[in-house]
Design an enzyme around this catalytic site. Structure first.
Site, short mmCIF file in Angstrom:
data_model
loop_
_atom_site.label_atom_id
_atom_site.label_comp_id
_atom_site.label_asym_id
_atom_site.label_seq_id
_atom_site.Cartn_x
_atom_site.Cartn_y
_atom_site.Cartn_z
N THR A 167 37.70 37.92 48.26
CA THR A 167 38.28 38.70 49.34
C THR A 167 38.12 40.13 48.92
OG1 THR A 167 39.91 37.01 49.94
CG2 THR A 167 40.57 39.28 50.32
N ARG A 195 42.21 27.14 59.31
CA ARG A 195 43.02 27.52 58.14
C ARG A 195 43.10 29.05 58.05
NH1 ARG A 195 42.05 30.87 53.39
NH2 ARG A 195 43.60 30.26 51.86
N VAL A 196 44.32 29.54 57.85
CA VAL A 196 44.52 30.98 57.70
C VAL A 196 45.12 31.22 56.32
CG1 VAL A 196 45.82 32.97 58.54
CG2 VAL A 196 44.83 31.35 60.18
N ASP A 198 46.19 34.24 53.12
CA ASP A 198 47.16 35.32 52.96
C ASP A 198 46.69 36.65 53.53
OD1 ASP A 198 45.19 35.28 50.92
OD2 ASP A 198 46.37 36.66 49.71
N THR A 218 43.93 38.91 45.99
CA THR A 218 42.86 37.95 46.19
C THR A 218 43.26 36.70 45.41
OG1 THR A 218 41.62 38.66 44.25
CG2 THR A 218 41.10 39.77 46.31
N GLY A 219 42.61 35.60 45.72
CA GLY A 219 42.96 34.36 45.02
C GLY A 219 43.48 33.34 46.01
N GLY A 221 45.29 32.01 48.60
CA GLY A 221 46.14 32.63 49.59
C GLY A 221 47.41 31.86 49.90
#
Ligand code: ASP
Length: 312
Positions: A167, A195-196, A198, A218-219, A221
């Site tokens: 991200t 899918r959403v 963070d 990032t990572g 979410g």
């Protein structure tokens, strides 16, 4: 003046600083930097030519926050438009809403005059998606993937939990001391449609408040949503912790999350005084920053805080 970003922001950080140097606002600089990452075909985790979902469709998430007013705008699951950060900013500036998803986000982008991009994926990316899924899926399942009644069973098989995620984060402080933050992503590769993560969730993927500072993630979410990671860090600053203490505590909070799906997390943060930092749970990760007296950006290592990995 300072720009702090995740390392894949390297294609946009100079443009972001140039905006600041020519008198632009922190919001302008966040948007300018992220747009260049969104347009970069070689970044497969943000914008154009990102990794698609299980069905081979690219769904983008982005958000932006103005630390001087605490106003935000976001889009999630948006197809067909490259510059999701700019659409997110329009949501903030035009509507009484903060988050638009899917068809509504696309409709709004068209209304605001954004150009539709009929081919968001290169042929190489489409081939890669097919090749990757077929490593796990029988051909007859892949050939009917759009109609699979149990698509959910393929999520854990096809998701590269560690590899195919990233991200872009930007945090900027301008000449007036205003702070803005922004995030843009294509989310997990091969995610379940809809899918959403963070990135478009304010308080999870990013948060900015002029009085204290800002954070962006990032990572994985899902973890940042569950722990309200970006808001937590800014809240710890508000409670009087130093940037280092606030970041450490925020990362440690992720270890309180129970359950099976615990993976990596990274954050960048800036305090109101212009101090910056990057933290990670995966050793060796870096972030970048540039101040107005620097000719170019510096890439530096993030501080490591262990998060116990549990997957599946
Ligand atoms: N945070 C992003 C998401 O969960 C992905 C990533 O940064 O790796 O959508």
């Amino acid at each position: 003046m300072i720009v702090v970003a995740s390392s894949n922001g390297n294609v946009g950080i100079q443009a972001s600083m140039d905006v600041l140097k020519s008198g632009g606002s922190a919001l302008d600089a966040v948007e300018a930097g992220i747009r260049l990452v969104e347009a970069n075909p070689d970044d497969h985790t943000v914008g154009y030519n990102g990794y698609p979902n299980l069905l081979g469709e690219l769904e983008l998430d982005a958000s932006i926050m103005d630390g001087s007013t605490l106003e935000t705008g976001a889009v999630a699951g948006m197809k067909d438009y490259v510059y999701s950060i700019s659409v997110a900013r329009k949501v903030m500036e035009t509507l009484p809403h903060v988050l638009l998803v899917g068809d509504g986000a696309e409709r709004f982008a068209a209304e605001m005059g954004f150009e539709i991009e009929p081919e968001m994926l290169t042929n190489e990316m489409k081939d890669f998606w097919e090749e990757r899924l077929k490593r796990d899926m029988p051909d007859d399942v892949f050939d009917n993937i759009k109609d699979q009644p149990d698509l959910s069973r393929w999520v854990t098989l096809a998701s590269d939990a560690e590899k195919a995620k990233s991200t872009v984060n930007f945090i900027v402080q301008d000449k007036d001391g205003n702070i803005a933050s922004g995030v843009s992503t294509s989310g997990w590769a091969w995610k379940y449609p809809g899918r959403v993560g963070d990135s478009p969730i304010i308080g999870a993927g990013n948060y900015a408040d002029n009085r204290y500072g800002a954070c962006a993630c990032t990572g994985m979410g899902e973890m940042a949503i569950r722990a309200s990671t970006s808001h937590s860090l800014v809240f710890y600053l508000k409670m009087g912790l130093s940037l280092h203490e606030a970041s450490t505590r925020t990362m440690q909070d992720l270890n309180d999350l129970q359950g099976r799906f615990i993976s990596g997390m990274n954050l960048v943060a800036l305090d109101q005084a212009g101090n910056h930092t990057g933290f990670t749970s995966q050793k060796g990760k870096t972030y970048i920053y540039q101040t107005d007296d620097m000719d170019t950006f510096v890439e530096t290592e993030r501080e490591f805080v262990a998060i116990k990995h549990r997957w599946g």
